[in-house]
Design an enzyme around this catalytic site. Structure first.
Site, PDB file in Angstrom:
ATOM      1  N   ILE A 225     -12.918  85.119 -61.023  1.00  0.00           N
ATOM      2  CA  ILE A 225     -13.793  84.878 -59.864  1.00  0.00           C
ATOM      3  C   ILE A 225     -14.047  86.181 -59.113  1.00  0.00           C
ATOM      4  O   ILE A 225     -15.179  86.463 -58.699  1.00  0.00           O
ATOM      5  CB  ILE A 225     -13.210  83.790 -58.940  1.00  0.00           C
ATOM      6  CG1 ILE A 225     -13.162  82.444 -59.680  1.00  0.00           C
ATOM      7  CG2 ILE A 225     -14.044  83.660 -57.665  1.00  0.00           C
ATOM      8  CD1 ILE A 225     -12.448  81.339 -58.910  1.00  0.00           C
ATOM      9  N   CYS A 226     -12.996  86.999 -58.961  1.00  0.00           N
ATOM     10  CA  CYS A 226     -13.160  88.276 -58.251  1.00  0.00           C
ATOM     11  C   CYS A 226     -14.175  89.158 -58.965  1.00  0.00           C
ATOM     12  O   CYS A 226     -15.027  89.778 -58.324  1.00  0.00           O
ATOM     13  CB  CYS A 226     -11.831  89.012 -58.147  1.00  0.00           C
ATOM     14  SG  CYS A 226     -10.599  88.148 -57.171  1.00  0.00           S
ATOM     15  N   GLU A 227     -14.084  89.193 -60.271  1.00  0.00           N
ATOM     16  CA  GLU A 227     -15.015  90.007 -61.042  1.00  0.00           C
ATOM     17  C   GLU A 227     -16.452  89.529 -60.838  1.00  0.00           C
ATOM     18  O   GLU A 227     -17.358  90.335 -60.634  1.00  0.00           O
ATOM     19  CB  GLU A 227     -14.638  89.969 -62.520  1.00  0.00           C
ATOM     20  CG  GLU A 227     -15.349  91.015 -63.332  1.00  0.00           C
ATOM     21  CD  GLU A 227     -14.705  91.208 -64.683  1.00  0.00           C
ATOM     22  OE1 GLU A 227     -15.396  90.929 -65.682  1.00  0.00           O
ATOM     23  OE2 GLU A 227     -13.546  91.640 -64.738  1.00  0.00           O
TER      24      GLU A 227
ATOM     25  N   ILE B 269     -17.520  90.520 -57.129  1.00  0.00           N
ATOM     26  CA  ILE B 269     -17.684  91.954 -56.909  1.00  0.00           C
ATOM     27  C   ILE B 269     -18.829  92.517 -57.752  1.00  0.00           C
ATOM     28  O   ILE B 269     -19.575  93.388 -57.300  1.00  0.00           O
ATOM     29  CB  ILE B 269     -16.352  92.692 -57.156  1.00  0.00           C
ATOM     30  CG1 ILE B 269     -15.299  92.254 -56.122  1.00  0.00           C
ATOM     31  CG2 ILE B 269     -16.545  94.196 -57.134  1.00  0.00           C
ATOM     32  CD1 ILE B 269     -15.657  92.513 -54.662  1.00  0.00           C
TER      33      ILE B 269
END
Length: 154
Positions: A45-47, A50
Site C-alpha cells: 500500500i505504501c508503494e 508514494i
C-alpha cells in the site's frame, strides 16, 4: 490523539536518505509542506501511495507545496526505496528515537512499531491546514490532499 487542523505543527529535524538533517520549520518558512507519514518502505500500500505522489508531484509543486514522506525506516532503506522507485521528493527517517516524530503527530502505531497513515498540510506559519489519519491497512484518497492544497493556494 492526532494533531488537528488549526493546530501548530510540531517541529522536528530528521535525516533524509543521505543522512542530511532536514528541519520542518525551515521548509514551511519557504513554502507549505505536505507531510505524508506511511508505515514502511517496500510495502504494497505504501508503494502505491508514494508512487502516486511521484506520478502526480507536479500537482503539488505547481502550487509551491513541498511534499515530504516520513516513516520509521532507516535512511539506508529509504535511499534504496527512493532509488528503486525514482522518488525525487524528501523521504525522512523517524527511526531513532523510534517513531518520536510520528508520536508527536499522534500517528504512531504502538502495536506495529510504525506510523499510521497520516497526512498533514502545513502552511507558512506552521499551522496545520489539513489533517487526516487512517489505519496502516487503508490506502488514502489523495484527491482530498489536492483539494486542501488548492484551498490553501486559494
Amino acid at each position: 490523539m492526532a494533531i488537528e487542523t488549526g493546530s501548530a505543527a510540531p517541529d522536528f529535524t530528521l535525516p533524509d536518505t543521505g543522512r542530511t538533517p532536514v528541519t520542518l520549520s525551515e521548509l514551511w518558512r519557504t513554502r507549505p509542506v505536505l507531510l505524508v507519514f506511511y508505515p514502511f518502505a517496500f510495502s504494497h500500500i505504501c508503494e502505491g501511495e508514494i508512487c502516486q505522489v511521484r506520478d502526480e508531484l507536479a500537482g503539488y509543486t505547481d502550487e509551491n507545496v513541498q511534499v515530504v514522506g516520513v516513516s520509521v525506516d532507516t535512511p539506508f532503506t529509504l535511499k534504496a526505496w527512493a532509488d528503486r522507485q525514482g522518488l525525487t521528493f524528501p523521504l525522512l527517517s523517524d527511526f531513532w528515537p523510534h517513531g518520536a516524530v510520528a508520536q508527536s503527530y499522534g500517528v504512531f502505531n504502538d502495536q506495529g512499531g510504525m506510523a499510521n497513515r497520516g497526512t498533514f498540510l502545513i502552511d507558512g506559519t506552521g499551522t496545520v491546514r489539513f489533517a487526516e489519519v487512517v489505519s496502516p491497512r487503508e490506502a488514502r484518497d489523495q484527491t482530498r490532499w489536492k483539494k486542501a492544497v488548492a484551498a490553501l493556494a486559494g
